[in-house]
Design an enzyme around this catalytic site. Structure first.
Site, PDB file in Angstrom:
ATOM      1  N   HIS B 320       0.630  -1.138   0.039  1.00 16.43           N
ATOM      2  CA  HIS B 320       0.068  -0.106   0.077  1.00 16.43           C
ATOM      3  C   HIS B 320       0.900   1.181  -0.026  1.00 16.43           C
ATOM      4  O   HIS B 320       1.782   1.382   0.875  1.00 16.43           O
ATOM      5  CB  HIS B 320      -0.774  -0.002   1.322  1.00 16.43           C
ATOM      6  CG  HIS B 320      -1.994   0.936   1.094  1.00 16.43           C
ATOM      7  ND1 HIS B 320      -1.876   2.357   1.179  1.00 16.43           N
ATOM      8  CD2 HIS B 320      -3.581   0.648   0.788  1.00 16.43           C
ATOM      9  CE1 HIS B 320      -3.103   2.846   1.069  1.00 16.43           C
ATOM     10  NE2 HIS B 320      -4.117   1.781   0.745  1.00 16.43           N
ATOM     11  N   ARG B 340      -6.283  10.501   0.009  1.00 15.75           N
ATOM     12  CA  ARG B 340      -5.889  10.989  -1.299  1.00 15.75           C
ATOM     13  C   ARG B 340      -7.231  11.316  -2.336  1.00 15.75           C
ATOM     14  O   ARG B 340      -7.057  12.254  -3.023  1.00 15.75           O
ATOM     15  CB  ARG B 340      -4.994   9.918  -2.045  1.00 15.75           C
ATOM     16  CG  ARG B 340      -3.579  10.219  -1.582  1.00 15.75           C
ATOM     17  CD  ARG B 340      -2.726   8.875  -2.123  1.00 15.75           C
ATOM     18  NE  ARG B 340      -2.918   7.795  -1.542  1.00 15.75           N
ATOM     19  CZ  ARG B 340      -3.044   6.573  -2.028  1.00 15.75           C
ATOM     20  NH1 ARG B 340      -2.947   6.363  -3.448  1.00 15.75           N
ATOM     21  NH2 ARG B 340      -3.141   5.696  -1.417  1.00 15.75           N
TER      22      ARG B 340
END
Ligand SMILES: Cc1cc2nc3c(=O)[nH]c(=O)nc-3n(C[C@H](O)[C@H](O)[C@H](O)COP(=O)(O)OP(=O)(O)OC[C@H]3O[C@@H](n4cnc5c(N)ncnc54)[C@H](O)[C@@H]3O)c2cc1C
Lengths: 232, 541
Positions: B320, B340
């Site tokens: 990740h 994000r």
């Protein structure tokens, strides 16, 4: 903040036994440092599962405090035990047949009416939830409020462990959140339509086409779809 | 002051460039550019991290070394010590693992009329599922469709996914949302449209992530756990599968469970077994820190492989992009991709961006590695760990003050305990081992090549290809957990188990010995070992 290191040992008491552990470790890590390999008392290690709930005497205030062992650093002189399980009854229910009311919750968990408003539960919550406040909301009929205010509950059960009225607060809050999600909040608007269209086979042709498409053509199509990302 | 002086200089630069970054557009890489980036910087492509399997169904295939060593180890239990005539319990469906996939399989198998046992290593619900922050995908908005979801998923996996599985995923996941919604999972809704929140996750071309704050997995697990408890399902906690049992017809016919508390092995006979044991984060592939829960030790793959189940994509791990890199106590813990989606940017030591943050995870993780190792533009912590910044204060700047605190209650508390307020200061991140892309290969109802053996969830492989899109795992659990659970129940009346046997365990060990490949280890390992010095994190990059 200093780095984790093996020096700077401080004394801690695990189940009453003294160990000297590096002061930058979490409680969970400190148990491991002295040689525990957890079976109980350790789950996600990220503060959401409630498996590592612990109670300790604070070395300065001398009060009983609570923590998730994976989320808290050791304190010099702390006396700590884990409470990985606390017994509660779990009456069954069928969510389809319920109503979002105080009476409904009281039928499943009659203990709720025995609350003496001592607020010990709130003090016992490692997630800083206003536990007694949530119980009062439910008693007032505000299921939605209790659902929202208890959203951080990891169901560790520490609240229940010291409740003089033996109320399983964490189970009651789960029920409140479920009643809220099911009966009070609006459902996803377009979901039923999408399900009908899927059942009617509306997407079969498109999917068949994608599955049999030449891989190079598919890649071009993918790249275009990525470039045309949109919020619609 | 939360961040040490040595790191603050770089934070200052980040603050200075913030305004100019706000409207900076970084284009999405082409497929070729992305592949080049992966080859150079994705940890999967490093030399020496894989080795060939020497025996069993996947003989000749490459697997990550840490997993290969366990696949080629001796059994944790001596098969001779297990008395197969002493049957503890006999059921139609035995589900192993109580994360999202296992709970779902157990519920649906039970509702379809099967007698069900659910055995799990830790407590009911302790799992990777409970840690899921971001959400679960389904094409449930008018501007979206199962075919758009299908193509995003195929491309996200670099077209290595098994198409039939992706089709099942994209057409069944709306059904999964409906099921969860009816059970009372309190999903977030966009108040204006009553649709999922208008946010794009990496590699998705439409908003389709259904979330419950940053507690999505926990919230779902709490509900499903209650549903299991509301049914006549025999729950066996702290009972880990240590071997599968086959019968003389070569069918799967049960499992040997090991009670971790009493240390006694138990034989459960079953018409079908569903493996839902999840991932392998706690093997710490290449020494990376992990986002995974304590029990993610690949057990299901090990026992499945010994029983003859075909595995796939064993050389493919998802790192990740945003595992926590500071403070040490939180090393590896996930910072959700949704940060994000809401506009948090990745920024190096000089305060500069270097990648479009909403590309697929393999791509963004590789870009982070490139920035730190390739370009030497990382930020170093006092312990020597390096990372890059996730500029989270942008979230409040873009969406209004208070958004961070409201939308990320869980993460906000986690960092606050270490005096980091990430609505005001950035978070230092670096890729962490997150997800096992591979696993037991199944068809689109979860059946493996071994008769009466199913797999669902992270333990299964194929639907995500070599890279999974955020939010697609949770969809996968409910889609395939449900399909497997129902199928096992429907087939139960026609299944006749023969004589129980653990011969396959001996045979496989012999094959390994002949191939000269039997390792020192024993497996499945069941619990990771962090005792003594091992508690101190390694800072591999
Ligand atoms: C921090 C984090 C955040 C994530 N966020 C998201 C997200 O937002 N969206 C998304 O789609 N995906 C997300 N993922 C991925 C996703 O959560 C997992 O891939 C998924 O939940 C796996 O589900 P599962 O049921 O297959 O396995 P798990 O949920 O891991 O469950 C496996 C179960 O098997 C048990 N088990 C293991 N070994 C044995 C054994 N030998 N015997 C018996 N039982 C055993 C375990 O104890 C556990 O109960 C996230 C993962 C992590 C770690």
């Amino acid at each position: 903040m200093e780095a984790l290191q093996k020096t700077d040992l401080i004394p801690v008491y695990f189940y009453g036994k003294r160990y000297d552990v590096p002061k930058m470790l979490t409680v969970l890590q400190a148990f491991e440092f002295v040689g525990y390999q957890f079976i109980r008392g350790c789950g996600c290690r990220g503060g959401v599962c409630g498996a590592c709930a612990a109670v300790y005497i604070h070395p300065e205030s001398h009060h009983l405090e609570v923590a998730l062992a994976c989320q808290m650093k050791v304190l010099a002189g702390m006396r700590i035990i884990q409470v990985p399980y606390f017994p509660v009854d779990k009456p069954g229910y069928n969510i389809d047949a319920l109503n979002p009311t105080t009476e409904q919750v009281g039928q499943i968990y009659p203990q709720i009416y025995r609350c003496v408003a001592c607020n010990t539960c709130t003090k016992m919550c490692p997630q800083d939830i206003n536990v007694m406040g949530c119980i009062s909301m439910i008693l007032r009929g505000d299921i939605e409020g209790a659902a929202a205010a208890s959203r951080d509950c990891v169901m560790c059960g520490l609240c229940t462990s010291r409740c003089p009225a033996e109320i399983p607060q964490f189970l009651i809050f789960l029920l409140a959140r479920r009643l809220d999600g099911r009966f009070i909040q609006k459902p996803f608007r377009f979901l039923p339509t999408r399900l009908e269209r899927i059942a009617a086979g509306d997407y079969e042709a498109e999917l068949n086409a994608l599955m049999t498409m030449d891989i190079e053509v598919l890649k071009v199509r993918y790249q275009k779809q990525q470039q045309d990302k949109q919020i619609i | 002051m939360p961040y040490p002086e040595s790191m603050r200089a770089s934070i200052k630069k980040l603050e200075e460039t913030r305004e100019s970054r706000l409207n900076q557009k970084i284009p999405i890489l082409s497929i070729d550019e992305k592949n080049q980036l992966l080859k150079e910087f994705h940890p999967d492509y490093r030399p020496g991290v894989h080795r060939e399997l020497k025996a069993g169904v996947n003989k000749g295939d490459m697997a990550v070394v840490e997993l290969a060593n366990l696949l080629e180890a001796r059994s944790t239990v001596d098969p001779n010590s297990v008395d197969l005539s002493k049957i503890e319990l006999e059921v139609d469906t035995l589900v192993v693992g109580a994360g999202g996939a296992g709970l779902t399989a157990a519920i649906f198998s039970c509702d379809e009329g099967a007698s069900v046992a659910l055995a799990t290593k830790l407590r009911l619900g302790d799992s990777n599922t409970t840690m899921a922050e971001g959400g679960i995908n389904a094409a449930i908005s008018p501007g979206d469709s199962p075919s758009i979801h299908y193509l995003d998923t195929m491309g996200g996996g670099n077209f290595t996914n098994i198409p039939e599985l992706v089709r099942a995923l994209s057409t069944d996941s709306p059904l999964a949302i409906k099921w969860l919604e009816d059970l009372g999972v309190p999903f977030d809704r966009d108040p204006d449209s009553d649709l999922p929140l208008p946010l794009l996750a990496g590699g998705h071309s439409r908003p389709r992530v259904c979330s419950v704050g940053d507690y999505t997995g926990m919230s779902i697990i709490q509900v499903l756990r209650a549903e299991v408890e509301n049914r006549p399902i025999r729950v066996m906690e702290f009972s880990a599968v240590v071997e599968l049992i086959l019968d003389d017809k070569g069918q799967c016919a049960g499992a040997v469970l090991f009670d971790l508390l009493t240390r006694i092995p138990q034989v459960v006979k079953a018409k079908s077994v569903i493996i839902a044991t999840g991932g392998i984060g706690r093997l710490h592939i290449q020494g990376f820190p992990t986002t995974n829960h304590y029990g993610a030790t690949a057990d299901g793959l090990i026992v499945g492989y010994r029983a003859g189940a075909k595995l796939g994509y064993l050389d493919s791990i998802q790192f990740h992009p945003t595992g926590t890199a500071y403070p040490d106590q939180l090393l590896g813990l996930l910072v959700t991709e949704v940060s994000r989606s809401r506009g948090a940017q990745l920024v190096d030591v000089n305060g500069e961006r270097y990648i479009n943050e909403l590309q697929t995870r393999d791509c963004v993780a590789s870009a982070n590695v490139r920035q730190v190792i390739g370009r030497k533009k990382g930020i170093t912590t006092p312990s020597g760990m390096q990372g890059v910044w996730l500029d989270t204060p942008l979230i409040d700047i873009i969406h209004g003050e208070g958004t961070v605190q409201k939308s990320y209650t869980h993460l906000y508390h986690r960092f606050k305990r270490y005096d980091i307020d990430f609505s005001k200061e950035p978070i230092l991140i670096y890729p962490a081992q997150h997800y096992q892309n591979g696993g037991i290969i199944t068809d689109d109802i979860g059946r493996s090549n071994v008769p009466n053996l199913y797999a669902a969830g992270e333990a299964a492989g194929g639907v995500h290809g070599r890279n999974r899109l955020g939010g697609n795992s949770l969809s996968d659990l409910f889609v395939f957990g449900r399909r497997a659970g129902i199928d096992a129940a429907r087939r139960a009346p026609e299944i006749e188990s023969g004589r129980l046997s653990l011969n396959h365990v001996f045979e496989y060990a012999n094959a390994l010995e002949t191939a000269g490949s039997l390792t020192e280890a024993s497996s499945p390992i069941l619990l990771p070992d962090y005792r003594f010095e091992k508690v101190f994190p390694k800072f591999n990059q």
